[in-house]
Structure formats: C-alpha cells, structure tokens
Design a protein around this motif. Structure first.
Motif, PDB file in Angstrom:
ATOM      1  N   GLU A 273     -14.045 -25.734   5.244  1.00  0.00           N
ATOM      2  CA  GLU A 273     -13.732 -27.128   4.915  1.00  0.00           C
ATOM      3  C   GLU A 273     -12.463 -27.534   5.661  1.00  0.00           C
ATOM      4  OE1 GLU A 273     -13.203 -30.030   1.013  1.00  0.00           O
ATOM      5  OE2 GLU A 273     -13.033 -27.863   0.800  1.00  0.00           O
ATOM      6  N   ILE A 274     -12.602 -28.512   6.548  1.00  0.00           N
ATOM      7  CA  ILE A 274     -11.461 -29.008   7.311  1.00  0.00           C
ATOM      8  C   ILE A 274     -10.745 -30.096   6.532  1.00  0.00           C
ATOM      9  CG2 ILE A 274     -10.712 -30.003   9.499  1.00  0.00           C
ATOM     10  CD1 ILE A 274     -11.952 -27.163   9.651  1.00  0.00           C
ATOM     11  N   ARG A 275     -11.517 -30.990   5.997  1.00  0.00           N
ATOM     12  CA  ARG A 275     -10.990 -32.057   5.147  1.00  0.00           C
ATOM     13  C   ARG A 275     -12.136 -32.577   4.304  1.00  0.00           C
ATOM     14  NH1 ARG A 275     -11.154 -33.987  10.407  1.00  0.00           N
ATOM     15  NH2 ARG A 275     -12.613 -35.719  10.787  1.00  0.00           N
ATOM     16  N   ASN A 276     -11.843 -33.540   3.474  1.00  0.00           N
ATOM     17  CA  ASN A 276     -12.878 -34.069   2.602  1.00  0.00           C
ATOM     18  C   ASN A 276     -14.023 -34.648   3.434  1.00  0.00           C
ATOM     19  OD1 ASN A 276     -14.185 -35.017   0.271  1.00  0.00           O
ATOM     20  ND2 ASN A 276     -13.242 -37.035   0.523  1.00  0.00           N
ATOM     21  N   ASN A 277     -15.258 -34.278   3.064  1.00  0.00           N
ATOM     22  CA  ASN A 277     -16.478 -34.750   3.716  1.00  0.00           C
ATOM     23  C   ASN A 277     -16.581 -34.293   5.164  1.00  0.00           C
ATOM     24  OD1 ASN A 277     -18.949 -36.075   3.429  1.00  0.00           O
ATOM     25  ND2 ASN A 277     -18.186 -37.943   4.406  1.00  0.00           N
ATOM     26  N   TYR A 278     -15.910 -33.209   5.481  1.00  0.00           N
ATOM     27  CA  TYR A 278     -15.997 -32.688   6.854  1.00  0.00           C
ATOM     28  C   TYR A 278     -15.873 -31.174   6.799  1.00  0.00           C
ATOM     29  CZ  TYR A 278     -15.398 -32.410  11.928  1.00  0.00           C
ATOM     30  OH  TYR A 278     -15.569 -32.133  13.261  1.00  0.00           O
ATOM     31  N   HIS A 279     -16.988 -30.494   7.137  1.00  0.00           N
ATOM     32  CA  HIS A 279     -17.021 -29.039   7.162  1.00  0.00           C
ATOM     33  C   HIS A 279     -17.418 -28.588   8.560  1.00  0.00           C
ATOM     34  CE1 HIS A 279     -17.712 -30.259   3.001  1.00  0.00           C
ATOM     35  NE2 HIS A 279     -17.271 -29.083   2.602  1.00  0.00           N
ATOM     36  N   ARG A 280     -16.719 -27.628   9.082  1.00  0.00           N
ATOM     37  CA  ARG A 280     -17.052 -27.070  10.403  1.00  0.00           C
ATOM     38  C   ARG A 280     -17.949 -25.859  10.208  1.00  0.00           C
ATOM     39  NH1 ARG A 280     -15.043 -23.210  14.148  1.00  0.00           N
ATOM     40  NH2 ARG A 280     -15.275 -23.894  16.317  1.00  0.00           N
ATOM     41  N   ALA A 281     -19.091 -25.866  10.913  1.00  0.00           N
ATOM     42  CA  ALA A 281     -20.053 -24.775  10.782  1.00  0.00           C
ATOM     43  C   ALA A 281     -20.284 -24.139  12.145  1.00  0.00           C
ATOM     44  CB  ALA A 281     -21.374 -25.290  10.216  1.00  0.00           C
ATOM     45  N   VAL A 282     -20.300 -22.814  12.157  1.00  0.00           N
ATOM     46  CA  VAL A 282     -20.614 -22.035  13.348  1.00  0.00           C
ATOM     47  C   VAL A 282     -21.778 -21.129  12.977  1.00  0.00           C
ATOM     48  CG1 VAL A 282     -19.782 -20.365  15.041  1.00  0.00           C
ATOM     49  CG2 VAL A 282     -18.217 -22.097  14.124  1.00  0.00           C
ATOM     50  N   ALA A 283     -22.850 -21.162  13.791  1.00  0.00           N
ATOM     51  CA  ALA A 283     -24.051 -20.417  13.417  1.00  0.00           C
ATOM     52  C   ALA A 283     -24.639 -19.706  14.631  1.00  0.00           C
ATOM     53  CB  ALA A 283     -25.088 -21.363  12.811  1.00  0.00           C
ATOM     54  N   ASP A 284     -25.091 -18.481  14.395  1.00  0.00           N
ATOM     55  CA  ASP A 284     -25.907 -17.730  15.350  1.00  0.00           C
ATOM     56  C   ASP A 284     -27.291 -17.594  14.727  1.00  0.00           C
ATOM     57  OD1 ASP A 284     -23.725 -17.395  17.044  1.00  0.00           O
ATOM     58  OD2 ASP A 284     -23.122 -15.533  16.060  1.00  0.00           O
ATOM     59  N   ILE A 285     -28.294 -18.161  15.423  1.00  0.00           N
ATOM     60  CA  ILE A 285     -29.637 -18.216  14.861  1.00  0.00           C
ATOM     61  C   ILE A 285     -30.604 -17.528  15.817  1.00  0.00           C
ATOM     62  CG2 ILE A 285     -31.461 -19.733  13.987  1.00  0.00           C
ATOM     63  CD1 ILE A 285     -29.328 -21.900  13.628  1.00  0.00           C
ATOM     64  N   LYS A 286     -31.472 -16.751  15.241  1.00  0.00           N
ATOM     65  CA  LYS A 286     -32.533 -16.129  16.026  1.00  0.00           C
ATOM     66  C   LYS A 286     -33.863 -16.348  15.318  1.00  0.00           C
ATOM     67  CE  LYS A 286     -33.960 -11.856  18.307  1.00  0.00           C
ATOM     68  NZ  LYS A 286     -33.638 -10.437  18.584  1.00  0.00           N
ATOM     69  N   LEU A 287     -34.781 -16.987  16.071  1.00  0.00           N
ATOM     70  CA  LEU A 287     -36.117 -17.240  15.555  1.00  0.00           C
ATOM     71  C   LEU A 287     -37.106 -16.376  16.330  1.00  0.00           C
ATOM     72  CD1 LEU A 287     -35.986 -21.142  15.326  1.00  0.00           C
ATOM     73  CD2 LEU A 287     -35.770 -19.531  13.458  1.00  0.00           C
TER      74      LEU A 287
END
Length: 818
Positions: free
Chosen positions: A612-626
């Motif tokens: 959570e960076i600030r209200n209503n703002y979240h930073r997401a980092v994802a590694d996805i493998k399908l």
C-alpha cells in the motif's frame, strides 16, 4: 414473760459480740506485739526466702512492713529491687516497688500462701547470648540439695507498668511486651490452680525466628475475666474459649502451654468480621508484605492454629483459614468482584521441612468471582514459597461473546454473537504488577460465534473452534467459520507476541493454514479498500483484555504467513480449481510467495507482491506462468485484460506464457489505468481468430475474396513489452489458413494504438488454402513485396485499419524482402 426472754436474748447477744470484739482486739494486740518484737525476724525470713529462691546478686534499697494497711495481712513492700547476674552485671529484674501481702497466721504454717503480690514500674530481662551464656540461672534455687517444697500459692497478682523481654540469640528467639496492667486471682484445687485474669498488654513482638520477623508486632492485647488452669504437677497452662481483644478486634482463644520437659505451646484463634489488612498485622512484616498483594473490601472470618516448641529454634507451625463470601478483591495485578472462596495459609506444607516462608502454601479452594464481566471459577489456586512466590491456577468460564466484547476491548474485532468457554492457566512466578496478565495461558473455545473485523468490515459467522494464547505464542485449532458464502477451516500458530510494539513491529509472527471448499474472491474486495475508521477501546484494557490485546497486536503490527488450500475459487468470470497459495502479510505489504491453480484447462503459477503506497493506491508486482490454458477462458476470466478490440469471443487456442508485470491497484482490486508495465513472453498454439473485426477491416483494401471470419493460425508467439499500458509488439508472424502477415508496433490498452501490418503480395498469388494446416516461416523469412496497413486508435477511441501509403514500417529491421 416474753418480754423478759427477749431482753435476756439481747443481753446474751451483746455479750457474745463484745467477746468477739475483745478477742479480735486481743489477737490484733498480740499480732502487733509479735510483729513489733519479731520485725527483724520477719525481714530476715523474707530475705532468706528471696536468697533461697534466686541466684545472683540481689539489691533491695528499702523494706517496709505494714500491718494496719492490709489487716489481717502483713504487707511487705520492697523498694528499688534489682537482681543482676554475676558475670555481665545486667539486670534480670529492676522494679521500683514490689509489694507482698501475707496472712498473719500464714507465718506460722509450713505451706505458706501469699495473699497478693503487686509489682509496679518494673523491667524483666531474660537473655541468652550467642556465646551460650544466659542469666536464666538466676531463676534457680541456690540450694538444690534441699527437698523440693510445694509451690507457694499466690492468691492475687497485680502488675502495673511492667516491661518483659525474653531473648535467645542461640535459638534466634525474642519475646517482648509491656504490661500496662494485669490482675490475676488464683484459687487452688489440690494440684490445679484456677486463674481469673484481667490484662492490658502492648506486645512489641513475638519473635519465634528473629531473622524472619516478629508476630503481633506493636499490637495492644486486652482480656477480661480470662479463665486459665495451671497444673502444678504436669506444668500445663490451659485455657479455652477466652474472649480477648487484639488491636481492638475480638478474638476467641483456646490454648495450652507445656513448661515441663520438651516445652511446647498450642493456640487456636478465631475472629469474625475483621478487615484483612488488620488480620495481616498479626503476622511478621515479611509475610504481611507478601500477603498485601491482595486486599478485600469487606471484613472476613478467620481462624488459625499455631503450635510449636517453646525452646527450640525456628518458626511455629501455622495454619490459618479464611472464609470469603461475595466480597471484592483488589490485587496489584487485577481485581475481582462477587468473589467467594476458602483460603488456607500453611507454613509447613512439607513434613520433611521446617516451618517457614520457603515451606509455605496458600490455597484458595472453591474460588468463584466476576472478573471485569467474566464469571470465573476454579477448584483451587495455589501460591507456594513466600520467599520466592509462585502461583498456579486454572480458571474456567462460560460467557456469551456479547458479554465478552466490552471485557476483551479488542480494537480490531467486535464480538456480536455466540458463546465461549474460557480457560485461564498460569504456573510461574507471582509478579506483583499487571505484566503477569501477559503471561497467562488462555484457551477460548468458540461456539457459533459471530465476529466483525472492523478495519476491513469483514463479518465472520458460525465460528467454532479453539484459540490458545500462551505466554508468547498463539495457536488456533480447527477454527471453522463462514465469510459471506465462503466456508473456512483454520489452524494457526504465532510466536514472539510479547515483543510487539509500534517501534518493533513485525517481530510477532503468525502462521495460518486455511482450507476451504469454495471461495468467492469478490467477497474480499474490502481488503484493498481504505481501512474503516473505528473507535479504539485500548483504554478499557484491563484483566483479560490485556491478554486478548495480543490478537489486536498481531493483526495490526505482526507478520502473517498464510497457507491456503481451496477446492474452487471464483471472482466474477474467473474460476479456478485446486488452489494452493502461500501468502505473507506484513503490515500493509502482501506477498504471494507461491500460488498455483488449475484454470482454463491448464495451470497457473503466480508469485506476487502488493504494497500500500497510499489510500486507494497499491503497487503490485507479479510473476505469472500459464501452462496449456485455454486462451479464450483466460480472456474471459480476466475481463479481456481491459481490451475491447479482442475478447474471449474472438480468440481460441492453447496459451503458454511467462509474464513479469508491475501495476497499480485501486481499493477494489482493479488495475489503475496507465500503471501497467513489464513483459509477457507468450505462445498460442492451435489458435483461431473468430469474427475479429480489425482483421476483417483488411478486406476493405485487400483479400476481399477470402473468408477471414474464422482464421486458424500456426503457433503465435512473441515477447511483449508493456509500459504505461502500452503493449509493444515485436515483429510477429501471423500465419493463418487464409492469410500470412507480420505485425509490429504498439497496442494501447486504453488507447493510442499504432500497429503496422505487413501483408506480403504472396498472399494474392497463392490460392485460398483454408483446408491446409498453417505453419510459420519465421519473422526473418523472405516476404517479397508487401502491402502495409496501419491499425490506429481513431478519434472515437476505436481501432481502425488503413493503408500505410508512405510505408513507414517498410524499412523495419525485421522486414525482409526479395
């Protein structure tokens, strides 16, 4: 005749009375004459009696004999009496005045009786030094060879202002008291003496074991008509049910003192309606201080048994019992109301050890009380070893969760329904402050509970299971509950609870293993929302709330490791099976350490982090493998990734991809426009485009005779770069059953699409090969002359295909012509 007889009777009576008076006068005269002519003999007899009775140096400043003041007794008054030992010259006795009243005719008898002894302003000091020297020999007769005589009976004793000190440094004993006044009347019945006594005494202290302190220190003692019995043969002094006041509190005393051979004493005391603080004052200062950890609001009933040797070293044996009914207890740790129990103090818990602090037990039996709204009961509470106190207890309680809500005063959780069985356990040092509550072992057994996690407004229903809070750990055993339509079974364990602090957050660690047959992720979108404002109840935290606050601390400040197994997960269009995930929650930072699920006919593996960076703002980092997933189902599950140009209705195929993405999420878990970046390396096999309008728009310019509504193509693969919602497409070959083309450029998820499409002329020369299986030639293959089209976002926001008349992509490094 009658008159004469009457006169005669009067005359005879007068003669008899006159005779008696004359006889008394004669006797008195004889006594006066006897005393007058035998005064020296009488004084000598008294000196002899004192000298025969006492060893040591006796000093009498003056002796006065009075006959008239105590007639028919002779009063002998000794002034300035001092008896000292021969070595240290310390007084055994110092008295301003000792008065002895003896009957005149007793002087003529062998077994004499003393009518009365009066002692005023005196001090008696019997001592034994550490070297073993004692002045007790002064109480022995000088001539031990003489035949023992019968004890002299003293009919009355009157003491005024007499100080008594008996101390033994070898046996570490010291008894000191001041007699303000004492009157004793003695009546002999053969070998038994009946004693009636009135006394006012101030006890300085009874030190049975001086290093441990004194009993009855600075306590006034009063008794009226105290009945005692002394056996002159067995040397036993006994009394029963005698009313005595100690520090103005009424006691009933019974007891026995044995002065012969191995001397000992036994006392039984009982009192009613005494304040506990006043009762403690009878005990030693050290014991009083230990017991002062607890106080009672209302008076109680107490009885005690005290016994032990008179001459041996060590503490006496003490057993005290207290009865408490519907009282209020205040301690340095917490307080109780409506409290009832039976308490027993015992300083000889082990028969193999001497009485003392180390051998002391305090047991509270049949204990019941109200503790800040929680009703508690237990069979017993045990306090051991007052030199280093330890306490052991196990409380039980059954309460509704609504009643517990204000008691626990949790800031994050509200308890709205259901019941709980509570077991409070502790076995360890008796700490004299509320920090003891942090060391409680607490077991909550929930039944049909309803809870609300206020910061995220998440409701839990039908909660049942066990929660164990130990001194530094938390354990949740088979806790089942429902959140919306989701059912969970949770097992958890936590550690380092006592190290939680705002400046030391993250030290507490909780591992949660959760299993569910079904989860609808839409029910948990509030996890991304702004924390709800709620009223902190931390100021109410006392009693059980101090321990329960650990739950608050770990939820608000600690680190949570969550391992999840779910049979089926859904979120709008998204559906997955056999979900396994390991999540790490640290304050406002989340990590998906590993997640795998079967989705769209294949396998999805995910690693991600959300902060959570600030209200209503979240930073997401994802590694996805399908792996081997149905691409149309993936597009459907993820809402076509926000695209309108291509949807799950337009695409078919088996997708394999590896994606590394960075994005921003809002409070609803949605992607914030313009925030996505990263790369996607993908491959689509057995692919097909169905009614894909941008491709069909090509027919406005070329290949009007081809059917482009259902294109199958060879493996479609590329590595896409994403930045600010712009997907950069490297030169990519699209080989279908109807057309072969090459695509490159930028696709804007939210607009600004600018893609170049190369259509080789060979497409026009070849016949329609819809029945053939398409295959790739490669992006570096020779294409020959080509027509170039462009796909751009129009002013209406839709992508349109047009001719690229200037062929700006024709010279692309990836374009190869003949």
């Amino acid at each position: 005749m009658k008159k004469l007889l009457k006169n005669k009777f009067v005359k005879i009576s007068l003669k008899i009375l006159a005779g008696v008076i004359v006889l008394l006068i004669v006797l008195f005269t004889i006594a006066v004459i006897y005393v007058h002519f035998n005064k020296d003999k009488i004084i000598a007899e008294l000196r002899t009696q004192v000298s025969n009775s006492i060893r040591g140096d006796v000093q009498i400043n003056d002796i006065d004999i009075s006959l008239l003041s105590n007639f028919p007794n002779i009063a002998v008054r000794l002034n300035g009496v001092t008896i000292v030992d021969s070595q240290y010259r310390k007084p055994l006795l110092q008295a301003d005045e000792i008065s002895v009243a003896i009957g005149i005719f007793q002087l003529l008898k062998n077994n004499k009786e003393v009518a009365k002894i009066t002692v005023n302003n005196a001090a008696f000091h019997l001592f034994t030094y550490a070297s073993g020297y004692t002045n007790a020999y002064l109480l022995l007769k000088k001539d031990t060879a003489t035949k023992p005589s019968s004890p002299v009976l003293i009919k009355k004793i009157d003491l005024e202002n007499v100080n008594v000190l008996i101390e033994d440094a070898v046996k570490e004993k010291k008894y000191e008291f001041s007699v303000t006044s004492l009157q004793a009347a003695i009546n002999a019945r053969d070998s038994l003496w009946d004693i009636t006594m009135n006394e006012k005494i101030f006890v300085n202290g009874l030190g049975f074991n001086v290093p441990k302190g004194s009993y009855l220190a600075n306590q006034p003692v009063e008794a009226a008509n105290w009945k005692l019995e002394f056996n002159t043969v067995s040397k036993d002094l006994v009394f029963s049910k005698s009313h005595t006041e100690i520090n103005h509190q009424s006691y009933i005393l019974s007891g026995k003192f044995h002065f012969k051979d191995s001397s000992f004493f036994q006392l039984h005391a009982r009192t009613e309606n005494i304040p506990l603080a006043q009762a403690r004052q009878i005990l030693t200062e050290k014991i009083n201080r230990k017991l002062s950890l607890m106080d009672l609001k209302r008076p109680v009933n107490i009885q005690a048994e005290i016994h032990g040797p008179l001459a041996e070293p060590g503490d006496p044996y003490i057993t005290a019992t207290i009865q408490v009914q519907h009282n209020e207890i205040t301690t340095t740790v917490t307080s109780f109301t409506n409290c009832s129990f039976t308490g027993v103090f015992n300083n000889h818990a082990s028969d193999t050890l001497r009485p003392g602090d180390e051998n002391t037990n305090i047991v509270f039996s049949a204990f019941s009380a109200n503790w800040n709204g929680v009703y508690l009961k237990t069979d017993s509470i045990l306090i051991q070893d007052l030199s280093d106190p330890k306490i052991n207890f196990s409380f039980l309680s059954h309460s509704s969760l609504k009643d517990l809500d204000s008691t626990l005063a949790l800031s994050t959780l509200s308890l709205t329904g259901g019941t709980a069985d509570i077991n409070l356990q502790y076995n360890g040092p008796l700490i004299a402050d509320p920090s003891l509550l942090l060391k409680l072992n607490v077991k909550f057994i929930l039944r049909d509970g309803s809870l609300l996690y206020e910061p995220r407004n998440i409701s839990f229903r039908n909660c049942s299971g066990e929660i164990d809070i130990l001194e530094n750990t938390l354990a949740v055993n088979k806790l089942v509950c429902d959140v919306m339509n989701n059912h969970f079974e949770v097992n958890a364990s936590g550690s380092n609870l006592n190290r939680i602090a705002v400046a030391d957050s993250g030290k507490a660690f909780l591992t949660v293993n959760a299993a569910s047959p079904f989860i609808n992720l839409a029910d948990f979108v509030t996890l991304f929302g702004e924390q709800k404002s709620y009223i902190s109840r931390s100021k109410k935290r006392n009693g059980l709330a101090v321990t329960a606050s650990k739950i608050d601390d770990i939820l608000e400040k600690g680190t949570i490791q969550m391992n999840i197994q779910v049979g089926h997960v859904t979120n709008h269009h998204f559906n997955a099976e056999n979900v396994n995930a390991s999540l790490l929650f640290a304050s406002n930072n989340w990590q998906v350490q590993h997640a795998s699920l079967q989705q769209a006919g294949g396998l999805l593996v995910l690693k991600a982090g959300i902060s959570e960076i600030r209200n209503n703002y979240h930073r997401a980092v994802a590694d996805i493998k399908l792996t081997n997933v149905d691409v149309s189902k993936v597009f459907y599950a993820f809402n076509n990734f926000g695209m309108e140009v291509i949807t799950e209705k337009n695409i078919r195929g088996t997708l394999n991809t590896t994606a590394n993405l960075v994005m921003a999420l809002n409070n609803n878990g949605g992607i914030i426009p313009g925030s996505m970046g990263g790369s996607v390396d993908f491959s689509i096999k057995n692919g097909a485009l169905i009614n894909y309008k941008p491709l069909q728009q090509i027919q406005d310019y070329i290949l009007k005779d081809r059917d482009l509504t259902n294109l199958t193509f060879a493996e479609l693969k590329d590595k896409l770069a994403i930045q600010n919602d712009i997907v950069h497409i490297n030169r990519m070959e699209v080989a279908s059953n109807a057309i072969r083309l090459f695509v490159e450029g930028d696709y804007g998820i939210t607009g600004n699409t600018d893609i170049s499409i190369q259509v080789p002329f060979s497409n026009f020369l070849n016949k329609h090969n819809g029945g053939d299986s398409p295959h790739n030639k490669g992006t570096n293959a020779k294409t020959g002359p080509s027509i170039y089209l462009s796909a751009k976002t129009g002013i209406n926001g839709k992508v349109k295909i047009g001719l690229d008349l200037f062929g700006k992509k024709a010279n692309s490094k990836n374009a190869v012509e003949n």
